[in-house]
Enzyme design. Structure first.
Site, mmCIF file in Angstrom:
data_model
loop_
_atom_site.group_PDB
_atom_site.id
_atom_site.type_symbol
_atom_site.label_atom_id
_atom_site.label_comp_id
_atom_site.label_asym_id
_atom_site.label_seq_id
_atom_site.Cartn_x
_atom_site.Cartn_y
_atom_site.Cartn_z
ATOM 1 N N LYS A 40 18.098 -10.040 18.807
ATOM 2 C CA LYS A 40 17.088 -9.851 17.753
ATOM 3 C C LYS A 40 17.801 -9.694 16.418
ATOM 4 O O LYS A 40 18.665 -8.814 16.263
ATOM 5 C CB LYS A 40 16.281 -8.597 18.096
ATOM 6 C CG LYS A 40 14.916 -8.533 17.470
ATOM 7 C CD LYS A 40 14.164 -7.361 18.108
ATOM 8 C CE LYS A 40 12.801 -7.176 17.528
ATOM 9 N NZ LYS A 40 12.186 -5.931 18.008
HETATM 10 C C1 E4P Z 1 8.926 -5.878 17.093
HETATM 11 O O1 E4P Z 1 9.603 -6.410 17.951
HETATM 12 C C2 E4P Z 1 9.007 -4.457 16.733
HETATM 13 O O2 E4P Z 1 9.762 -3.804 17.705
HETATM 14 C C3 E4P Z 1 7.679 -3.772 16.740
HETATM 15 O O3 E4P Z 1 6.639 -4.587 17.232
HETATM 16 C C4 E4P Z 1 7.375 -3.005 15.511
HETATM 17 O O4 E4P Z 1 6.167 -2.330 15.719
HETATM 18 P P1 E4P Z 1 5.702 -1.112 14.830
HETATM 19 O O5 E4P Z 1 5.224 -1.637 13.521
HETATM 20 O O6 E4P Z 1 4.582 -0.492 15.613
HETATM 21 O O7 E4P Z 1 6.885 -0.200 14.659
#
Ligand code: E4P
Length: 215
Positions: A87
């Site tokens: 990522k």
């Molecule tokens: C994406 O992969 C992130 O880990 C995540 O969806 C972020 O979500 P949040 O806005 O609830 O922190």
């Protein structure tokens, strides 16, 4: 539509896996910190534990922000387990790294995407997944679902293979609306998946069926 769970909590991952509908896991540094997972060795071990529970892709996020360091960290993550998807944040150095990883056959998830232009760039660089953050856009009174629809249109126009991973899902209606728009994947908390099970008419209908069966 693939279902990913957005957590580093092993109990939640197990519960979603036991339901039989889980296709993968996404994590981020905040989610790891929330579970108290700190230090490189512990973080790597935790990714391995997640890979043992699920059969699908597990997104592991790099911390580095310059090209050489992202590549070094990403290669180490990719070597850890075949299920790992690296990522990478949507920044200039991140796009360069995604292109590099794509050329090396290393799968990537371009994260922190908030505009159609960013999603277009991620696809051009060869990202496996692009993660538009739906909930965080909604938080600032911007239409997150509209962004997913725009990305769907752009990717379909040019047949980009990058998969739209609707991220920052906060609730069950986000999941349903992303499915209507044609997001390839959604990632959300266990509650957003569990919510799909629920309808009061199912509960009252079942109660009546069970009562009648006994009579
Ligand atoms: C994406 O992969 C992130 O880990 C995540 O969806 C972020 O979500 P949040 O806005 O609830 O922190």
């Amino acid at each position: 539509m693939k279902f990913f769970i957005d957590t580093a909590n092993l109990d939640d991952i197990r519960e979603a896996q036991e339901l039989g509908v889980l296709d993968g896991v996404t994590t981020n540094p905040s989610l790891m910190a929330k579970e108290g997972i700190r230090g490189k060795d512990n973080i790597l071990k935790h990714y391995l534990k997640i890979c043992e529970i699920v059969e699908g892709d597990v997104s592991a996020e790099v911390i580095a922000t310059d090209f050489d360091e992202i590549v070094k960290e990403g290669e180490e993550l990719a070597e850890l387990h075949p299920q790992i998807v690296v990522k990478v944040p949507m920044i200039r150095e991140g796009i360069k790294a995604i292109k590099y990883f794509s050329d090396q056959g290393i799968r990537t998830n371009c994260t922190l995407v908030f505009s159609a232009g960013q999603a277009l760039l991620a696809a051009k660089a060869g990202a496996t997944y692009v993660s538009p953050f739906l909930g965080r856009l909604d938080d600032i009174s911007t239409d997150g679902l509209q962004l997913i629809a725009e990305i769907r249109q752009i990717y379909d126009n040019y047949e980009f293979e990058t998969q739209i991973l609707a991220a920052s899902i906060r609730h069950t209606m986000h999941v349903v609306n992303c499915a209507k728009i044609g997001a390839d994947v959604m990632t959300g908390p266990l509650s957003s998946i569990d919510g799909l099970l629920k309808h009061p008419l199912t509960d009252s209908g079942l109660e009546k069926f069970l009562q009648d069966a006994k009579s």
